[in-house]
Motif scaffolding. Sequence first.
Motif, PDB file in Angstrom:
ATOM      1  N   THR A 272       0.796  -1.232   0.000  1.00  0.00           N
ATOM      2  CA  THR A 272       0.000   0.000   0.000  1.00  0.00           C
ATOM      3  C   THR A 272       0.826   1.278   0.000  1.00  0.00           C
ATOM      4  N   SER A 273       2.082   1.216   0.399  1.00  0.00           N
ATOM      5  CA  SER A 273       2.885   2.435   0.520  1.00  0.00           C
ATOM      6  C   SER A 273       3.209   3.033  -0.848  1.00  0.00           C
ATOM      7  N   PRO A 274       2.922   4.326  -1.048  1.00  0.00           N
ATOM      8  CA  PRO A 274       3.262   4.977  -2.306  1.00  0.00           C
ATOM      9  C   PRO A 274       4.767   5.155  -2.501  1.00  0.00           C
ATOM     10  N   ASP A 275       5.536   4.979  -1.420  1.00  0.00           N
ATOM     11  CA  ASP A 275       6.987   5.128  -1.505  1.00  0.00           C
ATOM     12  C   ASP A 275       7.658   3.928  -2.160  1.00  0.00           C
ATOM     13  N   ILE A 276       6.919   2.816  -2.277  1.00  0.00           N
ATOM     14  CA  ILE A 276       7.476   1.610  -2.908  1.00  0.00           C
ATOM     15  C   ILE A 276       7.138   1.646  -4.390  1.00  0.00           C
ATOM     16  N   GLU A 277       8.105   2.061  -5.184  1.00  0.00           N
ATOM     17  CA  GLU A 277       7.862   2.288  -6.612  1.00  0.00           C
ATOM     18  C   GLU A 277       7.790   0.995  -7.409  1.00  0.00           C
ATOM     19  N   ASP A 278       8.487  -0.027  -6.979  1.00  0.00           N
ATOM     20  CA  ASP A 278       8.508  -1.297  -7.706  1.00  0.00           C
ATOM     21  C   ASP A 278       8.137  -2.418  -6.733  1.00  0.00           C
ATOM     22  N   PRO A 279       6.828  -2.687  -6.552  1.00  0.00           N
ATOM     23  CA  PRO A 279       6.383  -3.694  -5.579  1.00  0.00           C
ATOM     24  C   PRO A 279       6.975  -5.083  -5.819  1.00  0.00           C
ATOM     25  N   GLN A 280       7.113  -5.477  -7.082  1.00  0.00           N
ATOM     26  CA  GLN A 280       7.638  -6.808  -7.365  1.00  0.00           C
ATOM     27  C   GLN A 280       9.094  -6.933  -6.918  1.00  0.00           C
ATOM     28  N   ARG A 281       9.879  -5.911  -7.171  1.00  0.00           N
ATOM     29  CA  ARG A 281      11.264  -5.903  -6.728  1.00  0.00           C
ATOM     30  C   ARG A 281      11.352  -5.904  -5.199  1.00  0.00           C
ATOM     31  N   TYR A 282      10.435  -5.180  -4.574  1.00  0.00           N
ATOM     32  CA  TYR A 282      10.369  -5.126  -3.109  1.00  0.00           C
ATOM     33  C   TYR A 282      10.160  -6.528  -2.547  1.00  0.00           C
ATOM     34  N   VAL A 283       9.232  -7.275  -3.137  1.00  0.00           N
ATOM     35  CA  VAL A 283       8.956  -8.636  -2.694  1.00  0.00           C
ATOM     36  C   VAL A 283      10.181  -9.522  -2.899  1.00  0.00           C
ATOM     37  N   GLU A 284      10.803  -9.413  -4.055  1.00  0.00           N
ATOM     38  CA  GLU A 284      11.980 -10.233  -4.344  1.00  0.00           C
ATOM     39  C   GLU A 284      13.108  -9.962  -3.350  1.00  0.00           C
ATOM     40  N   ASP A 285      13.327  -8.694  -3.051  1.00  0.00           N
ATOM     41  CA  ASP A 285      14.376  -8.338  -2.088  1.00  0.00           C
ATOM     42  C   ASP A 285      14.042  -8.861  -0.691  1.00  0.00           C
ATOM     43  N   LEU A 286      12.766  -8.769  -0.325  1.00  0.00           N
ATOM     44  CA  LEU A 286      12.346  -9.233   0.987  1.00  0.00           C
ATOM     45  C   LEU A 286      12.509 -10.746   1.114  1.00  0.00           C
ATOM     46  N   VAL A 287      12.122 -11.470   0.081  1.00  0.00           N
ATOM     47  CA  VAL A 287      12.262 -12.925   0.089  1.00  0.00           C
ATOM     48  C   VAL A 287      13.732 -13.318   0.214  1.00  0.00           C
ATOM     49  N   ASN A 288      14.587 -12.660  -0.534  1.00  0.00           N
ATOM     50  CA  ASN A 288      16.020 -12.949  -0.453  1.00  0.00           C
ATOM     51  C   ASN A 288      16.585 -12.627   0.927  1.00  0.00           C
ATOM     52  N   TYR A 289      16.088 -11.563   1.528  1.00  0.00           N
ATOM     53  CA  TYR A 289      16.524 -11.178   2.875  1.00  0.00           C
ATOM     54  C   TYR A 289      16.174 -12.277   3.870  1.00  0.00           C
ATOM     55  N   LEU A 290      14.946 -12.770   3.802  1.00  0.00           N
ATOM     56  CA  LEU A 290      14.511 -13.836   4.701  1.00  0.00           C
ATOM     57  C   LEU A 290      15.318 -15.112   4.478  1.00  0.00           C
ATOM     58  N   ALA A 291      15.514 -15.461   3.207  1.00  0.00           N
ATOM     59  CA  ALA A 291      16.220 -16.702   2.883  1.00  0.00           C
ATOM     60  C   ALA A 291      17.671 -16.647   3.335  1.00  0.00           C
ATOM     61  N   ASP A 292      18.321 -15.534   3.088  1.00  0.00           N
ATOM     62  CA  ASP A 292      19.734 -15.401   3.400  1.00  0.00           C
ATOM     63  C   ASP A 292      19.989 -15.474   4.902  1.00  0.00           C
ATOM     64  N   ARG A 293      19.039 -14.980   5.691  1.00  0.00           N
ATOM     65  CA  ARG A 293      19.221 -14.953   7.145  1.00  0.00           C
ATOM     66  C   ARG A 293      18.532 -16.125   7.835  1.00  0.00           C
ATOM     67  N   ARG A 294      17.985 -17.033   7.055  1.00  0.00           N
ATOM     68  CA  ARG A 294      17.287 -18.215   7.575  1.00  0.00           C
ATOM     69  C   ARG A 294      16.205 -17.825   8.572  1.00  0.00           C
ATOM     70  N   ILE A 295      15.504 -16.741   8.281  1.00  0.00           N
ATOM     71  CA  ILE A 295      14.360 -16.341   9.096  1.00  0.00           C
ATOM     72  C   ILE A 295      13.216 -17.293   8.762  1.00  0.00           C
ATOM     73  N   THR A 296      12.857 -18.113   9.708  1.00  0.00           N
ATOM     74  CA  THR A 296      11.939 -19.223   9.462  1.00  0.00           C
ATOM     75  C   THR A 296      10.489 -18.760   9.440  1.00  0.00           C
ATOM     76  N   ILE A 297       9.712 -19.339   8.516  1.00  0.00           N
ATOM     77  CA  ILE A 297       8.286 -19.080   8.431  1.00  0.00           C
ATOM     78  C   ILE A 297       7.550 -20.187   9.168  1.00  0.00           C
ATOM     79  N   GLU A 298       6.722 -19.803  10.120  1.00  0.00           N
ATOM     80  CA  GLU A 298       5.885 -20.755  10.855  1.00  0.00           C
ATOM     81  C   GLU A 298       4.591 -20.932  10.054  1.00  0.00           C
TER      82      GLU A 298
END
Length: 405
Positions: A272-298
């Motif tokens: 929803t944030s207007p500051d996020i110009e490329d939502p798809q890239r935002y998601v990709e970066d977030l997924v990589n961040y979680l994966a790289d740090r082994r932040i586990t999804i319950e």
Amino acid sequence: MSHRDPAFLKAIPKTDLHVHLDGSLRIPTLIELAETAGVELPARDEAGLRRLVFKDSYASLEEYLQGFALTTAVMQTREALHRISYELMMDNAAEGVRYIEVRFAPQLLISDRLSFRQVMQAVDDGLRQARDELNAGCGEDEPPYEYGIIACAMRFFTRDFSPYYRDFWQVHQFSTPKEIIRMAGVELAKAVNRLRRETDIQVVAFDLAGAEYGYPAADHAEAYGLVHKGFLCKTVHAGEAFGPESIFQAVTELHADRIGHGLHLFDPDMITSPDIEDPQRYVEDLVNYLADRRITIEVCLTSNMQTTPAMRDLRNHSLARMLDHNLSVSFCTDNRLVSNTTVTNELQLALDTFDFDAHTLRNCIVYGFKRSFFYHPYTEKRRYVRSVIDYYQRIAARYGVKEQV
């Protein structure tokens, strides 16, 4: 034998890292405690309660949550909390769950009869008794049973949620609702830090639960900052009713080590944030961040099916994409009673719906133990995880389950 076989799934060592105490009572216990406490139930038998309250499917999240008013109403004494906790650990053990982390909101249970420490002590006593009894009967080649407690702050509450919240609201009557909710989280964080320092109650982490949409995680940065400095682990309900931005706040502003649900992680349309110009890239970066740090999804499949209309067809769930991106995933019940499920059922549901092999299943099981918020020192955790892996391999050999790596 296939890794999808129910007998194999029940036999392997498992975890439940996301199970709510007030959503996981035995129905006969609920009925008995309600009779003792004078709590009115819509029905006085298990079949009636299954039909009217604790269903296999729900029309809405609101309907899903109705049962919690009944369960919390009978969780108002030390004896009740001890019994419910004891039975929960025993029920998990009966299906091969070796390690559980039980979460609940203590401030929903504090009253004139029960202090914060008494609530936490009663739950710990019940879990500890069950653990000790189970371990007394454990074979030498089996990993022992163990547990942790997670204290939940609430994203939203009113003065009617509990006697504690009523009094808290009264004391802070000149503050806004948002300020009151934030301050209650801070107070809980301080209480949990002190409990960790002064007792051997096995509190292992801090959580943020309740209404997600409209109540951002960032509002609780101060509370999470306190438990972060107290060396306590952190998990956050995020991405269940809101999108990737909620998960981003959880990991960047609340220092989350794990994410509860994470259902909408891959949904750029929910940004929803207007500051996020490329939502798809935002998601990709977030997924990589979680994966790289082994932040586990319950992951809580049944619960998501029951509370999110789009998930009624489980093939729409983001689990497949989580696995495709090599995210650390652990299967959890959320609420054994309200969702009418077990960890074994969750595994069976995942394997029946999504195409993943024995190697991926083993990884998910091991992630649960590795990414647990183990109460004891890290050296003990390493030995514990090793014993789990060895035991899993022996079970797999016994059932003739082979991994194709």
